[in-house]
Scaffold this motif. Structure first.
Motif, PDB file in Angstrom:
ATOM      1  N   MET A  41       0.824  -1.197   0.000  1.00 41.68           N
ATOM      2  CA  MET A  41       0.000   0.000   0.000  1.00 41.68           C
ATOM      3  C   MET A  41       0.866   1.258   0.000  1.00 41.68           C
ATOM      4  O   MET A  41       1.840   1.357   0.746  1.00 41.68           O
ATOM      5  N   LYS A  42       0.479   2.215  -0.841  1.00 42.36           N
ATOM      6  CA  LYS A  42       1.098   3.538  -0.833  1.00 42.36           C
ATOM      7  C   LYS A  42      -0.025   4.573  -0.760  1.00 42.36           C
ATOM      8  O   LYS A  42      -1.014   4.470  -1.479  1.00 42.36           O
ATOM      9  N   PHE A  43       0.150   5.541   0.125  1.00 45.06           N
ATOM     10  CA  PHE A  43      -0.907   6.528   0.344  1.00 45.06           C
ATOM     11  C   PHE A  43      -0.274   7.877   0.631  1.00 45.06           C
ATOM     12  O   PHE A  43       0.578   8.000   1.510  1.00 45.06           O
ATOM     13  N   ARG A  44      -0.678   8.877  -0.134  1.00 40.97           N
ATOM     14  CA  ARG A  44      -0.158  10.231   0.082  1.00 40.97           C
ATOM     15  C   ARG A  44      -0.960  10.881   1.198  1.00 40.97           C
ATOM     16  O   ARG A  44      -2.160  11.120   1.058  1.00 40.97           O
ATOM     17  N   ALA A  45      -0.294  11.193   2.290  1.00 40.29           N
ATOM     18  CA  ALA A  45      -0.952  11.733   3.479  1.00 40.29           C
ATOM     19  C   ALA A  45      -0.660  13.219   3.609  1.00 40.29           C
ATOM     20  O   ALA A  45       0.501  13.629   3.716  1.00 40.29           O
ATOM     21  N   LYS A  46      -1.702  14.024   3.596  1.00 39.90           N
ATOM     22  CA  LYS A  46      -1.533  15.456   3.821  1.00 39.90           C
ATOM     23  C   LYS A  46      -1.104  15.695   5.261  1.00 39.90           C
ATOM     24  O   LYS A  46      -1.380  14.880   6.152  1.00 39.90           O
ATOM     25  N   ASP A  47      -0.471  16.835   5.511  1.00 42.60           N
ATOM     26  CA  ASP A  47       0.074  17.077   6.844  1.00 42.60           C
ATOM     27  C   ASP A  47      -1.002  17.220   7.912  1.00 42.60           C
ATOM     28  O   ASP A  47      -0.703  17.149   9.109  1.00 42.60           O
ATOM     29  N   VAL A  48      -2.260  17.385   7.508  1.00 44.11           N
ATOM     30  CA  VAL A  48      -3.331  17.466   8.496  1.00 44.11           C
ATOM     31  C   VAL A  48      -3.491  16.136   9.240  1.00 44.11           C
ATOM     32  O   VAL A  48      -4.054  16.089  10.339  1.00 44.11           O
ATOM     33  N   PHE A  49      -2.966  15.056   8.658  1.00 42.42           N
ATOM     34  CA  PHE A  49      -3.011  13.755   9.331  1.00 42.42           C
ATOM     35  C   PHE A  49      -2.158  13.739  10.606  1.00 42.42           C
ATOM     36  O   PHE A  49      -2.449  13.003  11.537  1.00 42.42           O
ATOM     37  N   PHE A  50      -1.090  14.526  10.631  1.00 39.14           N
ATOM     38  CA  PHE A  50      -0.128  14.376  11.732  1.00 39.14           C
ATOM     39  C   PHE A  50       0.323  15.686  12.369  1.00 39.14           C
ATOM     40  O   PHE A  50       1.103  15.662  13.314  1.00 39.14           O
ATOM     41  N   GLU A  51      -0.153  16.818  11.872  1.00 37.41           N
ATOM     42  CA  GLU A  51       0.239  18.108  12.443  1.00 37.41           C
ATOM     43  C   GLU A  51      -0.954  18.723  13.184  1.00 37.41           C
ATOM     44  O   GLU A  51      -1.996  18.999  12.581  1.00 37.41           O
ATOM     45  N   ALA A  52      -0.813  18.929  14.499  1.00 38.41           N
ATOM     46  CA  ALA A  52      -1.917  19.422  15.321  1.00 38.41           C
ATOM     47  C   ALA A  52      -2.422  20.782  14.834  1.00 38.41           C
ATOM     48  O   ALA A  52      -3.639  21.025  14.771  1.00 38.41           O
ATOM     49  N   GLU A  53      -1.500  21.676  14.510  1.00 33.99           N
ATOM     50  CA  GLU A  53      -1.908  23.013  14.074  1.00 33.99           C
ATOM     51  C   GLU A  53      -2.779  22.943  12.826  1.00 33.99           C
ATOM     52  O   GLU A  53      -3.790  23.658  12.721  1.00 33.99           O
TER      53      GLU A  53
END
Length: 334
Positions: A41-53
């Protein structure tokens, strides 16, 4: 107030010395996104997945006050060796604590456990509690086994004893008979129904009357099957008094509908007609707002369909936020 009770996160990174079967998050040139690589599996994750701000900015933009965030479902890899599954769960849970610490009043975290080893998963719940997480997410089946299987009963009893919430997310089974194109559509409906029905039929719901469970996407097709199940149980149409002469499988215990009305269900079903049916059958005190964000885009604004239904004020307040805090077992902030 709106609580999005079905939203996901991904850890930003994984340890350099992690087992080879762990996922990785690869940098993408010219972007703050990252590429999740997990086996095939490959998935492009936007930073909203891991950045609280970024998450808080997204909440504000869509009108969400609080998110209940759970691991992105592909992390629930029960095919990993049990020790590696536990290591992945602990790394993920530690990241959850760090992410939610930035705004604990707006980010409520759920962890994960290695369900491929029921004993290890059960033992890990105490650690989940000590970390301050509100509960755990599990998949709708464990390597093809129904979650209502007796081998998982002690896990559910421990969840109940520790007063932790459970979120069951629909996931494909190794025995799926539908093509891959159905993985995000029909399989979600089938798997959610199987999971909820297995807890009723397997005795878990009876053994754990105070267990607080929520199902993704309203447990799929469960609500359509419940009236038939009630007829087989008590021989009645339209919830009339029991008529055991007509019942196919008479049972003196609670009805399937009574058990189902103990569960919670997120209302991400894409159609106001389905929501009205769920309210009528299960009750407005059983439904939650859910979005699958950021794996899927929220309605703009959040809960747009629910708002358009002109629900009685008490029903709206229950669905929009009261029920979420009841499911989580948390005091609602002023």
């Amino acid at each position: 107030m709106i609580v999005d009770a079905h939203a996901h996160y991904l850890p930003k990174d994984y340890p350099a010395d992690a087992p080879s079967c762990f996922p990785s998050m690869e940098s993408i040139d010219g972007s703050t996104d990252r590429q999740l690589v997990f086996g095939q599996m490959k998935f492009r994750a936007k930073d909203v997945f891991f950045e609280a701000e970024k998450r808080l900015e997204a909440q504000d933009a869509s009108g969400v006050d609080v998110e209940v965030i759970s691991p992105m479902p592909p992390l629930l890899r029960y095919d990993l060796p049990a020790a590696d599954g536990l290591a992945l769960a602990r790394h993920t849970n530690e990241f959850t604590v760090e992410l939610t610490s930035h705004a604990p009043e707006r980010l409520i975290g759920l962890g994960m456990v290695p369900m491929q080893d029921p004993d290890a998963a059960t033992a890990e719940l105490k650690h989940i509690k000590e970390m301050g997480l509100a509960g755990v997410e599990i998949a709708s089946n464990i390597l093809g086994s129904s979650i209502g299987d007796e081998k998982f009963l002690e896990f559910f009893k421990e969840l109940e004893r520790l007063d932790l919430a459970l979120f069951v997310h629909a996931m494909p089974s190794p025995m799926d008979r539908l093509p891959m194109s159905a993985m995000g559509t029909y399989v979600v409906g089938i798997e959610g129904m199987f999971a909820a029905a297995s807890l009723i039929l397997g005795g878990t719901a009876a053994a754990c009357p105070n267990l607080r469970i929520s199902f993704s996407h309203a447990a799929g097709g469960l609500a359509m099957m419940l009236p038939r199940a009630n007829y087989f149980w008590g021989g009645s149409w339209n919830e009339e008094p029991k008529n055991l002469e007509r019942a196919v499988m008479p049972d003196d215990g609670p009805s399937p509908l009574e058990y189902a009305r103990r569960f919670y269900y997120d209302s991400m079903v894409f159609d106001r007609r389905t929501i009205r049916y769920l309210i009528d059958l299960l009750g407005a005190d059983r439904l939650l707002v859910g979005s699958d964000f950021p794996a899927m885009l929220r309605e703009d604004p959040a809960a747009k369909t629910l708002k358009s239904m002109e629900l009685p004020e008490q029903d709206w307040e229950n669905i929009s936020h009261h029920n979420a805090y009841r499911w989580l077992g948390l005091n609602q902030p002023a």
